[in-house]
Design a protein around this motif. Structure first.
Motif, PDB file in Angstrom:
ATOM      1  N   UNK A  81      10.052  16.544  10.055  1.00 38.87           N
ATOM      2  CA  UNK A  81      10.905  17.427  10.840  1.00 38.87           C
ATOM      3  C   UNK A  81      10.143  18.674  11.258  1.00 38.87           C
ATOM      4  N   UNK A  82       9.248  19.145  10.426  1.00 39.42           N
ATOM      5  CA  UNK A  82       8.434  20.331  10.718  1.00 39.42           C
ATOM      6  C   UNK A  82       7.423  20.085  11.842  1.00 39.42           C
ATOM      7  N   UNK A  83       7.253  18.827  12.247  1.00 40.60           N
ATOM      8  CA  UNK A  83       6.270  18.471  13.260  1.00 40.60           C
ATOM      9  C   UNK A  83       4.950  18.014  12.658  1.00 40.60           C
ATOM     10  N   UNK A  84       4.785  18.257  11.353  1.00 40.58           N
ATOM     11  CA  UNK A  84       3.571  17.832  10.653  1.00 40.58           C
ATOM     12  C   UNK A  84       3.541  16.302  10.565  1.00 40.58           C
ATOM     13  N   UNK A  85       2.328  15.741  10.594  1.00 46.59           N
ATOM     14  CA  UNK A  85       2.188  14.290  10.506  1.00 46.59           C
ATOM     15  C   UNK A  85       1.459  13.888   9.235  1.00 46.59           C
ATOM     16  N   UNK A  86       1.910  12.769   8.683  1.00 51.56           N
ATOM     17  CA  UNK A  86       1.245  12.165   7.525  1.00 51.56           C
ATOM     18  C   UNK A  86       0.899  10.726   7.875  1.00 51.56           C
ATOM     19  N   UNK A  96      -0.131   5.864  -0.988  1.00 54.18           N
ATOM     20  CA  UNK A  96      -0.481   7.268  -0.829  1.00 54.18           C
ATOM     21  C   UNK A  96      -0.456   7.704   0.614  1.00 54.18           C
ATOM     22  N   UNK A  97      -0.689   8.988   0.813  1.00 59.63           N
ATOM     23  CA  UNK A  97      -0.720   9.521   2.168  1.00 59.63           C
ATOM     24  C   UNK A  97      -1.735  10.647   2.265  1.00 59.63           C
ATOM     25  N   UNK A  98      -2.108  10.958   3.487  1.00 57.72           N
ATOM     26  CA  UNK A  98      -2.873  12.162   3.758  1.00 57.72           C
ATOM     27  C   UNK A  98      -2.266  12.824   4.980  1.00 57.72           C
ATOM     28  N   UNK A  99      -2.347  14.136   4.995  1.00 57.63           N
ATOM     29  CA  UNK A  99      -1.828  14.893   6.125  1.00 57.63           C
ATOM     30  C   UNK A  99      -2.909  15.015   7.174  1.00 57.63           C
ATOM     31  N   UNK A 100      -2.488  14.978   8.413  1.00 55.13           N
ATOM     32  CA  UNK A 100      -3.416  15.101   9.523  1.00 55.13           C
ATOM     33  C   UNK A 100      -4.255  16.364   9.351  1.00 55.13           C
ATOM     34  N   UNK A 101      -5.574  16.210   9.455  1.00 54.25           N
ATOM     35  CA  UNK A 101      -6.468  17.348   9.355  1.00 54.25           C
ATOM     36  C   UNK A 101      -6.862  17.736   7.944  1.00 54.25           C
ATOM     37  N   UNK A 102      -6.423  16.967   6.941  1.00 57.26           N
ATOM     38  CA  UNK A 102      -6.806  17.285   5.558  1.00 57.26           C
ATOM     39  C   UNK A 102      -7.841  16.283   5.068  1.00 57.26           C
ATOM     40  N   UNK A 103      -8.456  16.612   3.986  1.00 57.39           N
ATOM     41  CA  UNK A 103      -9.522  15.783   3.419  1.00 57.39           C
ATOM     42  C   UNK A 103      -9.118  15.135   2.098  1.00 57.39           C
ATOM     43  N   UNK A 104      -7.811  15.090   1.803  1.00 59.12           N
ATOM     44  CA  UNK A 104      -7.379  14.617   0.498  1.00 59.12           C
ATOM     45  C   UNK A 104      -6.298  13.546   0.616  1.00 59.12           C
ATOM     46  N   UNK A 105      -6.488  12.449  -0.111  1.00 56.57           N
ATOM     47  CA  UNK A 105      -5.479  11.401  -0.213  1.00 56.57           C
ATOM     48  C   UNK A 105      -4.611  11.705  -1.418  1.00 56.57           C
ATOM     49  N   UNK A 106      -3.312  11.755  -1.212  1.00 58.44           N
ATOM     50  CA  UNK A 106      -2.367  11.999  -2.306  1.00 58.44           C
ATOM     51  C   UNK A 106      -1.729  10.665  -2.664  1.00 58.44           C
ATOM     52  N   UNK A 107      -2.035  10.185  -3.859  1.00 55.51           N
ATOM     53  CA  UNK A 107      -1.436   8.927  -4.319  1.00 55.51           C
ATOM     54  C   UNK A 107      -0.095   9.251  -4.965  1.00 55.51           C
ATOM     55  N   UNK A 108       0.977   8.739  -4.376  1.00 54.90           N
ATOM     56  CA  UNK A 108       2.306   9.047  -4.879  1.00 54.90           C
ATOM     57  C   UNK A 108       2.795   8.024  -5.892  1.00 54.90           C
ATOM     58  N   UNK A 144       8.987   8.883  -3.279  1.00 57.10           N
ATOM     59  CA  UNK A 144       7.754   9.559  -3.660  1.00 57.10           C
ATOM     60  C   UNK A 144       7.997  10.905  -4.314  1.00 57.10           C
ATOM     61  N   UNK A 145       9.210  11.386  -4.274  1.00 60.37           N
ATOM     62  CA  UNK A 145       9.518  12.636  -4.999  1.00 60.37           C
ATOM     63  C   UNK A 145       9.718  12.377  -6.490  1.00 60.37           C
ATOM     64  N   UNK A 146      10.369  11.241  -6.795  1.00 54.79           N
ATOM     65  CA  UNK A 146      10.660  10.922  -8.194  1.00 54.79           C
ATOM     66  C   UNK A 146       9.693   9.904  -8.779  1.00 54.79           C
ATOM     67  N   UNK A 147       9.009   9.151  -7.917  1.00 54.14           N
ATOM     68  CA  UNK A 147       8.112   8.101  -8.382  1.00 54.14           C
ATOM     69  C   UNK A 147       8.823   6.801  -8.709  1.00 54.14           C
ATOM     70  N   UNK A 148      10.127   6.773  -8.531  1.00 56.10           N
ATOM     71  CA  UNK A 148      10.896   5.560  -8.826  1.00 56.10           C
ATOM     72  C   UNK A 148      10.775   4.567  -7.685  1.00 56.10           C
ATOM     73  N   UNK A 149      10.854   3.284  -8.042  1.00 59.59           N
ATOM     74  CA  UNK A 149      10.869   2.265  -7.002  1.00 59.59           C
ATOM     75  C   UNK A 149      12.053   1.344  -7.226  1.00 59.59           C
ATOM     76  N   UNK A 150      12.523   0.766  -6.140  1.00 62.49           N
ATOM     77  CA  UNK A 150      13.696  -0.086  -6.164  1.00 62.49           C
ATOM     78  C   UNK A 150      13.355  -1.396  -5.475  1.00 62.49           C
ATOM     79  N   UNK A 151      13.362  -2.476  -6.235  1.00 59.93           N
ATOM     80  CA  UNK A 151      13.121  -3.800  -5.660  1.00 59.93           C
ATOM     81  C   UNK A 151      14.273  -4.111  -4.721  1.00 59.93           C
ATOM     82  N   UNK A 152      13.937  -4.310  -3.466  1.00 55.87           N
ATOM     83  CA  UNK A 152      14.955  -4.638  -2.472  1.00 55.87           C
ATOM     84  C   UNK A 152      15.421  -3.439  -1.688  1.00 55.87           C
TER      85      UNK A 152
END
Length: 161
Positions: A81-86, A96-108, A144-152
């Motif tokens: 929503x902020x216009x930032x891209x991942x 994981x993800x990285x933000x446009x213009x950054x040098x770091x991969x964040x494994x969630x 990715x905020x809680x780290x929980x996953x849901x099958x399905x």
């Protein structure tokens, strides 16, 4: 256009240019292509490449993100929503993800227990707090905020053929 064993093909007027390992890609199995800022991100069976408009290939992102030689099964872009891209990546047993213009991969999320070998994957960020990871047989939802996953992810796929 990506292939499962011959690299990728780019239209060049009336012909196609084949780009694979001999031209600098880390692998010939193409799992995903993504445009970002005039460049093409190429997810392969042996890492991630960045190709510019002159068709120069840079594989340095693999070392920066510590993913050299790892298969990237899926790639997707999320615009916040902020216009930032991942850019989201689904790799060997991690998301994981990285933000446009950054040098770091964040494994969630690591140690994912649902990967099936030999099937294609797609990922779809929901722009809230999760990512859907899907193969032809099922869908997983990872918060990715809680780290929980849901099958399905509340979705059931049926084959009515």
């Amino acid at each position: 256009m990506g292939t499962q064993s011959k690299g990728m093909f780019l239209a060049n007027g009336k012909s196609w240019d084949n780009i694979g390992e001999p031209e600098g890609l880390p692998g010939n199995k193409i799992n995903g292509l993504l445009r970002l800022d005039g460049k093409l991100l190429i997810a392969t069976d042996k890492g991630l490449s960045v190709m510019d408009r002159s068709l120069a290939i840079d594989n340095g992102i693999n070392k920066k993100f510590n993913i050299t030689g790892q298969e990237i099964f899926a790639i997707a872009k999320e615009k916040l929503i902020s216009g930032e891209e991942r850019v989201w990546l689904y790799g060997e047993n991690w998301l994981g993800y990285f933000k446009k213009g950054t040098e770091k991969l964040i494994r969630v999320k690591e140690n994912l227990g649902f990967h099936l070998a030999g099937v294609p994957y797609k990922i779809l960020p929901d722009t809230f707090s999760g990512v859907y990871v899907a193969n032809p047989y099922t869908v997983y939802y990872i918060n990715y905020r809680t780290g929980e996953d849901d099958h399905g992810g509340g979705i059931r796929l049926e084959d009515f053929t």
